[in-house]
Scaffold this motif. Structure first.
Motif, PDB file in Angstrom:
ATOM      1  N   GLY A  88       0.815  -1.222   0.000  1.00 45.16           N
ATOM      2  CA  GLY A  88       0.000   0.000   0.000  1.00 45.16           C
ATOM      3  C   GLY A  88       0.841   1.261   0.000  1.00 45.16           C
ATOM      4  N   PRO A  89       1.750   1.429   0.979  1.00 44.82           N
ATOM      5  CA  PRO A  89       2.601   2.628   0.964  1.00 44.82           C
ATOM      6  C   PRO A  89       3.483   2.731  -0.281  1.00 44.82           C
ATOM      7  CG  PRO A  89       2.686   1.578   3.109  1.00 44.82           C
ATOM      8  CD  PRO A  89       1.919   0.665   2.205  1.00 44.82           C
ATOM      9  N   ALA A  90       3.924   1.590  -0.790  1.00 47.06           N
ATOM     10  CA  ALA A  90       4.755   1.626  -1.998  1.00 47.06           C
ATOM     11  C   ALA A  90       3.945   2.102  -3.196  1.00 47.06           C
ATOM     12  CB  ALA A  90       5.354   0.246  -2.263  1.00 47.06           C
ATOM     13  N   VAL A  91       2.714   1.619  -3.332  1.00 49.67           N
ATOM     14  CA  VAL A  91       1.854   2.048  -4.444  1.00 49.67           C
ATOM     15  C   VAL A  91       1.511   3.531  -4.298  1.00 49.67           C
ATOM     16  CG1 VAL A  91      -0.444   1.768  -5.470  1.00 49.67           C
ATOM     17  CG2 VAL A  91       0.942  -0.237  -4.949  1.00 49.67           C
ATOM     18  N   ILE A  92       1.188   3.959  -3.081  1.00 49.41           N
ATOM     19  CA  ILE A  92       0.869   5.373  -2.846  1.00 49.41           C
ATOM     20  C   ILE A  92       2.052   6.256  -3.231  1.00 49.41           C
ATOM     21  CG2 ILE A  92       0.467   7.073  -1.010  1.00 49.41           C
ATOM     22  CD1 ILE A  92      -1.302   4.898   0.320  1.00 49.41           C
ATOM     23  N   THR A  93       3.257   5.824  -2.880  1.00 48.33           N
ATOM     24  CA  THR A  93       4.451   6.599  -3.236  1.00 48.33           C
ATOM     25  C   THR A  93       4.570   6.762  -4.745  1.00 48.33           C
ATOM     26  OG1 THR A  93       5.609   5.822  -1.261  1.00 48.33           O
ATOM     27  CG2 THR A  93       6.963   6.672  -3.052  1.00 48.33           C
ATOM     28  N   GLN A  94       4.306   5.692  -5.479  1.00 54.27           N
ATOM     29  CA  GLN A  94       4.429   5.764  -6.941  1.00 54.27           C
ATOM     30  C   GLN A  94       3.341   6.654  -7.538  1.00 54.27           C
ATOM     31  OE1 GLN A  94       7.286   4.576  -7.549  1.00 54.27           O
ATOM     32  NE2 GLN A  94       7.227   3.583  -5.557  1.00 54.27           N
ATOM     33  N   ILE A  95       2.124   6.554  -7.006  1.00 50.58           N
ATOM     34  CA  ILE A  95       1.033   7.385  -7.516  1.00 50.58           C
ATOM     35  C   ILE A  95       1.316   8.861  -7.254  1.00 50.58           C
ATOM     36  CG2 ILE A  95      -1.409   7.950  -7.166  1.00 50.58           C
ATOM     37  CD1 ILE A  95      -1.858   4.910  -6.800  1.00 50.58           C
ATOM     38  N   LEU A  96       1.893   9.169  -6.097  1.00 50.41           N
ATOM     39  CA  LEU A  96       2.244  10.558  -5.788  1.00 50.41           C
ATOM     40  C   LEU A  96       3.431  11.050  -6.636  1.00 50.41           C
ATOM     41  CD1 LEU A  96       1.876  10.571  -1.898  1.00 50.41           C
ATOM     42  CD2 LEU A  96       0.374  11.644  -3.574  1.00 50.41           C
ATOM     43  N   ALA A  97       4.273  10.131  -7.056  1.00 50.48           N
ATOM     44  CA  ALA A  97       5.433  10.522  -7.865  1.00 50.48           C
ATOM     45  C   ALA A  97       5.034  10.924  -9.283  1.00 50.48           C
ATOM     46  CB  ALA A  97       6.446   9.381  -7.917  1.00 50.48           C
ATOM     47  N   LEU A  98       3.935  10.384  -9.786  1.00 45.76           N
ATOM     48  CA  LEU A  98       3.537  10.675 -11.171  1.00 45.76           C
ATOM     49  C   LEU A  98       3.200  12.156 -11.403  1.00 45.76           C
ATOM     50  CD1 LEU A  98       1.568   7.433 -12.018  1.00 45.76           C
ATOM     51  CD2 LEU A  98       3.821   8.128 -12.862  1.00 45.76           C
ATOM     52  N   PRO A  99       2.409  12.829 -10.546  1.00 47.65           N
ATOM     53  CA  PRO A  99       2.183  14.264 -10.774  1.00 47.65           C
ATOM     54  C   PRO A  99       3.449  15.105 -10.604  1.00 47.65           C
ATOM     55  CG  PRO A  99       0.598  13.413  -9.173  1.00 47.65           C
ATOM     56  CD  PRO A  99       1.550  12.314  -9.497  1.00 47.65           C
ATOM     57  N   VAL A 100       4.330  14.660  -9.702  1.00 46.97           N
ATOM     58  CA  VAL A 100       5.601  15.379  -9.543  1.00 46.97           C
ATOM     59  C   VAL A 100       6.415  15.261 -10.829  1.00 46.97           C
ATOM     60  CG1 VAL A 100       7.773  15.460  -8.253  1.00 46.97           C
ATOM     61  CG2 VAL A 100       5.622  15.074  -7.040  1.00 46.97           C
ATOM     62  N   ALA A 101       6.446  14.058 -11.397  1.00 42.79           N
ATOM     63  CA  ALA A 101       7.162  13.869 -12.664  1.00 42.79           C
ATOM     64  C   ALA A 101       6.542  14.716 -13.769  1.00 42.79           C
ATOM     65  CB  ALA A 101       7.139  12.390 -13.057  1.00 42.79           C
ATOM     66  N   TYR A 102       5.223  14.779 -13.809  1.00 41.25           N
ATOM     67  CA  TYR A 102       4.538  15.599 -14.823  1.00 41.25           C
ATOM     68  C   TYR A 102       4.932  17.069 -14.682  1.00 41.25           C
ATOM     69  CZ  TYR A 102       0.855  17.828 -17.502  1.00 41.25           C
ATOM     70  OH  TYR A 102       0.172  18.606 -18.402  1.00 41.25           O
ATOM     71  N   ASN A 103       4.948  17.570 -13.453  1.00 44.25           N
ATOM     72  CA  ASN A 103       5.346  18.969 -13.238  1.00 44.25           C
ATOM     73  C   ASN A 103       6.792  19.212 -13.646  1.00 44.25           C
ATOM     74  OD1 ASN A 103       2.908  19.980 -12.354  1.00 44.25           O
ATOM     75  ND2 ASN A 103       3.305  19.458 -10.223  1.00 44.25           N
ATOM     76  N   LEU A 104       7.665  18.251 -13.383  1.00 42.66           N
ATOM     77  CA  LEU A 104       9.057  18.398 -13.805  1.00 42.66           C
ATOM     78  C   LEU A 104       9.167  18.403 -15.324  1.00 42.66           C
ATOM     79  CD1 LEU A 104      10.847  16.052 -11.232  1.00 42.66           C
ATOM     80  CD2 LEU A 104      10.944  18.553 -11.316  1.00 42.66           C
ATOM     81  N   LEU A 105       8.328  17.620 -15.990  1.00 43.63           N
ATOM     82  CA  LEU A 105       8.344  17.592 -17.449  1.00 43.63           C
ATOM     83  C   LEU A 105       7.826  18.893 -18.061  1.00 43.63           C
ATOM     84  CD1 LEU A 105       7.107  13.950 -18.060  1.00 43.63           C
ATOM     85  CD2 LEU A 105       9.380  14.860 -18.537  1.00 43.63           C
ATOM     86  N   GLN A 106       6.976  19.610 -17.334  1.00 46.87           N
ATOM     87  CA  GLN A 106       6.439  20.875 -17.819  1.00 46.87           C
ATOM     88  C   GLN A 106       7.423  22.028 -17.642  1.00 46.87           C
ATOM     89  OE1 GLN A 106       3.532  20.924 -19.541  1.00 46.87           O
ATOM     90  NE2 GLN A 106       3.717  18.725 -19.228  1.00 46.87           N
ATOM     91  N   ALA A 107       8.442  21.821 -16.829  1.00 47.92           N
ATOM     92  CA  ALA A 107       9.435  22.868 -16.589  1.00 47.92           C
ATOM     93  C   ALA A 107      10.268  23.092 -17.845  1.00 47.92           C
ATOM     94  CB  ALA A 107      10.344  22.471 -15.429  1.00 47.92           C
ATOM     95  N   ASP A 108      10.726  24.291 -17.999  1.00 53.56           N
ATOM     96  CA  ASP A 108      11.558  24.631 -19.150  1.00 53.56           C
ATOM     97  C   ASP A 108      13.000  24.751 -18.671  1.00 53.56           C
ATOM     98  OD1 ASP A 108      12.110  25.194 -21.781  1.00 53.56           O
ATOM     99  OD2 ASP A 108      11.751  27.348 -21.550  1.00 53.56           O
ATOM    100  N   SER A 109      13.523  23.635 -18.189  1.00 52.61           N
ATOM    101  CA  SER A 109      14.864  23.684 -17.608  1.00 52.61           C
ATOM    102  C   SER A 109      15.489  22.303 -17.610  1.00 52.61           C
ATOM    103  CB  SER A 109      14.777  24.208 -16.166  1.00 52.61           C
ATOM    104  OG  SER A 109      14.090  23.281 -15.361  1.00 52.61           O
ATOM    105  N   VAL A 110      16.521  22.173 -16.803  1.00 51.75           N
ATOM    106  CA  VAL A 110      17.203  20.889 -16.682  1.00 51.75           C
ATOM    107  C   VAL A 110      16.392  19.904 -15.849  1.00 51.75           C
ATOM    108  CG1 VAL A 110      19.502  21.881 -16.957  1.00 51.75           C
ATOM    109  CG2 VAL A 110      18.494  21.688 -14.679  1.00 51.75           C
ATOM    110  N   ALA A 111      15.215  20.289 -15.372  1.00 46.96           N
ATOM    111  CA  ALA A 111      14.366  19.396 -14.593  1.00 46.96           C
ATOM    112  C   ALA A 111      13.676  18.354 -15.469  1.00 46.96           C
ATOM    113  CB  ALA A 111      13.326  20.195 -13.819  1.00 46.96           C
ATOM    114  N   ILE A 112      13.670  18.559 -16.770  1.00 44.43           N
ATOM    115  CA  ILE A 112      12.988  17.634 -17.679  1.00 44.43           C
ATOM    116  C   ILE A 112      13.582  16.220 -17.606  1.00 44.43           C
ATOM    117  CG2 ILE A 112      12.484  17.140 -20.101  1.00 44.43           C
ATOM    118  CD1 ILE A 112      12.080  20.174 -20.442  1.00 44.43           C
ATOM    119  N   PRO A 113      14.909  16.045 -17.635  1.00 43.37           N
ATOM    120  CA  PRO A 113      15.443  14.677 -17.484  1.00 43.37           C
ATOM    121  C   PRO A 113      15.081  14.045 -16.136  1.00 43.37           C
ATOM    122  CG  PRO A 113      17.126  16.125 -18.378  1.00 43.37           C
ATOM    123  CD  PRO A 113      15.973  16.996 -17.984  1.00 43.37           C
ATOM    124  N   ALA A 114      15.024  14.855 -15.089  1.00 40.11           N
ATOM    125  CA  ALA A 114      14.614  14.323 -13.783  1.00 40.11           C
ATOM    126  C   ALA A 114      13.170  13.864 -13.833  1.00 40.11           C
ATOM    127  CB  ALA A 114      14.805  15.385 -12.699  1.00 40.11           C
TER     128      ALA A 114
END
Length: 149
Positions: free
Chosen positions: A86-112
């Motif tokens: 449960g906690p592992a799945v929750i961690t992954q689900i929470l990581a997806l919006p963070v990854a999306y926000n990093l992908l929207q950045a116009d910087s070196v955050a895109i590879p992250a």
């Protein structure tokens, strides 16, 4: 309720599947990344010249505390504890919006963002795999032990 003890996961499914070990490693990797980020924010907040020292320190402490969730989940997955999925799945689900926000950045955050999304999706696939579920001793809905519902 029965007086029988629930068998240990090792007795249920035999040796730990590699998928479970990989999922635990990915969760631990995310936890360690949060610890590193939190410590970095703390050091910058205390020793550097941040715009807002209080925000940097609070953010660093928050990241270190948040790191406990994936680290504890990784430990539980390695020990084959059913609660840890449960906690592992929750961690992954929470990581997806963070990854999306990093992908929207116009910087070196895109590879992250790409790396975080790849890790989160891979970990989710590993965590919902039937072999992982069986190794953790998790019963699906309607599959209670001894036909109890």
């Amino acid at each position: 309720m029965t007086s029988e003890q629930t068998p240990a996961p090792e007795e249920i499914a035999g040796p730990r599947p590699r998928r479970l070990t990989y999922a635990a490693a990915l969760a631990a990797l995310e936890g360690l990344a949060l610890v590193v980020g939190g410590v970095w924010m703390l050091v910058e907040g205390l020793a550097g010249d941040p715009d807002d020292r209080q925000t940097a320190v609070t953010g660093g402490i928050t990241l270190v505390v948040l790191a406990l969730l994936p680290l504890l989940a990784a430990r539980g997955l390695l020990a084959r504890r059913g609660w840890s999925r449960g906690p592992a799945v929750i961690t992954q689900i929470l990581a997806l919006p963070v990854a999306y926000n990093l992908l929207q950045a116009d910087s070196v955050a895109i590879p992250a963002g790409i790396a975080l999304a790849a890790v989160a999706v891979a970990a989710l696939v590993l965590l919902v795999n039937p072999a992982t579920t069986q190794a953790l001793g998790i019963k699906g809905p309607g599959r209670a032990q001894d036909g109890e519902r």
